[in-house]
Design an enzyme around this catalytic site. Structure first.
Site, short mmCIF file in Angstrom:
data_model
loop_
_atom_site.label_atom_id
_atom_site.label_comp_id
_atom_site.label_asym_id
_atom_site.label_seq_id
_atom_site.Cartn_x
_atom_site.Cartn_y
_atom_site.Cartn_z
N GLU A 1 0.85 -1.19 0.00
CA GLU A 1 0.00 0.00 0.00
C GLU A 1 0.89 1.25 0.00
O GLU A 1 1.90 1.31 0.71
CB GLU A 1 -0.86 -0.02 1.26
CG GLU A 1 -1.62 1.25 1.54
CD GLU A 1 -2.22 1.26 2.95
OE1 GLU A 1 -3.10 2.11 3.18
OE2 GLU A 1 -1.80 0.45 3.80
N ASP B 1 13.84 -2.41 14.62
CA ASP B 1 14.80 -1.57 13.90
C ASP B 1 14.28 -0.14 13.89
O ASP B 1 14.14 0.49 12.84
CB ASP B 1 14.99 -2.10 12.48
CG ASP B 1 16.20 -1.49 11.77
OD1 ASP B 1 17.01 -0.82 12.44
OD2 ASP B 1 16.33 -1.67 10.54
#
Length: 300
Positions: free
Chosen positions: A98, A203
């Site tokens: 998306e 992360d």
């Protein structure tokens, strides 16, 4: 891999098979900023998409990313790009996501909303540290074998693999006995601290955090696992870029336990070693200083 202004017929066919969207004649715009994959904004079939491409051999990285995005999206704390299609042709691996209009975190309001979402994510806890599958931290493999003990997990599935890679690359002389002694002493940091296995982004630097145009926090490019929530917070401090209101809001909603500063150095050592293994000697001095500081602090 060749870079062109159009998708190959083979790739367009694979994307249509996987997504049902016709990508023949798609409009492409290259997007910079990534250091691993080629990224494109694609307009096709009346829609707008984000497409990642790399060599066919990297498909496991995209499969792990889909798994991580799905886990983060299930929590509903953040807006997370939906994975629409992934697979590989003979030459290229692809991940179709998306497209989200995003901007960097800019002010106190952004920081507050992002912190509130992160607290909600971290309150999603499981029974074990690790994850149901291994994945990647950048381009390097990340072992997620599940473990009941956090210190044992972090030593064996975070620090040791990175130290082995660094030594195999030729840094054995620089990262030597102090690192080995440090590994032996890590459990001492957790004698009076028992973190829960929180769902982590894994992360969380500022390049993987944003706000959408409606002002909702967005996260992407995960290295998901369950671990100490402090590991996400530590990573957010490593390269900066988060508003001070982010930290104030998080700590007010869920205060940090004593000893965070030491844990922060330990957790960020993992990422600095990973950067050393990915990008080279420029991170060696920082890794050595962190190892030395932790080693001398823990030998007291």
């Amino acid at each position: 891999m060749e870079h062109s202004s159009t998708l190959s017929a083979e790739l367009a066919k694979a994307l249509k098979t996987a997504s049902g969207i016709d990508f023949s004649g798609a409009e492409l715009r290259a997007i910079g900023g990534g250091c691993i994959h080629r990224a494109l904004e694609v307009r096709a079939g009346g829609g707008r998409y984000f497409l990642k491409l790399n060599d066919a051999s990297t498909l496991p990285m995209f499969e792990a990313e889909v798994d991580g995005l799905t886990a983060l999206g299930a929590c509903d704390a953040f807006r997370v790009p939906r994975s629409l299609a992934w697979g590989a042709t003979e030459d290229e691996a692809f991940l179709l996501l998306e497209h989200i209009e995003m901007r960097p975190l800019a002010d106190a309001g952004d920081g507050q909303r992002f912190a509130e979402a992160l607290v909600e994510l971290h309150r999603d806890s499981g029974e074990h540290f690790g994850w149901t599958r291994d994945n990647f931290i950048g381009a390097n493999p990340q072992s997620n074998t599940q473990d009941d003990g956090w210190a044992h997990f972090f030593v064996n599935h975070r620090l040791i693999p990175q130290l082995k890679m660094a030594r195999a690359t030729g840094y054995a002389g620089a990262i030597g006995r102090e690192a080995d002694h440090l590994l032996e002493r890590v459990p001492a940091l957790f004698l009076d601290y028992r973190p829960r296995p929180s769902l982590l982004h894994g992360d969380l630097w500022n390049g993987n955090a944003a706000m959408d145009v409606q002002g909702r926090p967005v996260i992407f490019d995960p290295a998901v696992y369950r671990g100490d929530r402090d590991a996400d917070l530590a990573m957010s401090e490593l390269f900066g870029g988060f508003p001070s209101a982010f930290y104030a809001t998080y700590r007010t909603a869920w205060p940090l336990a004593e000893g965070y500063e030491q844990r922060k150095t330990l957790y960020n050592l993992y990422h600095v070693l990973n950067h050393l293994n990915l990008f080279g000697r420029g991170y060696l001095g920082q890794a050595e200083r962190m190892i030395r500081a932790l080693y001398f602090e823990l030998r007291r």
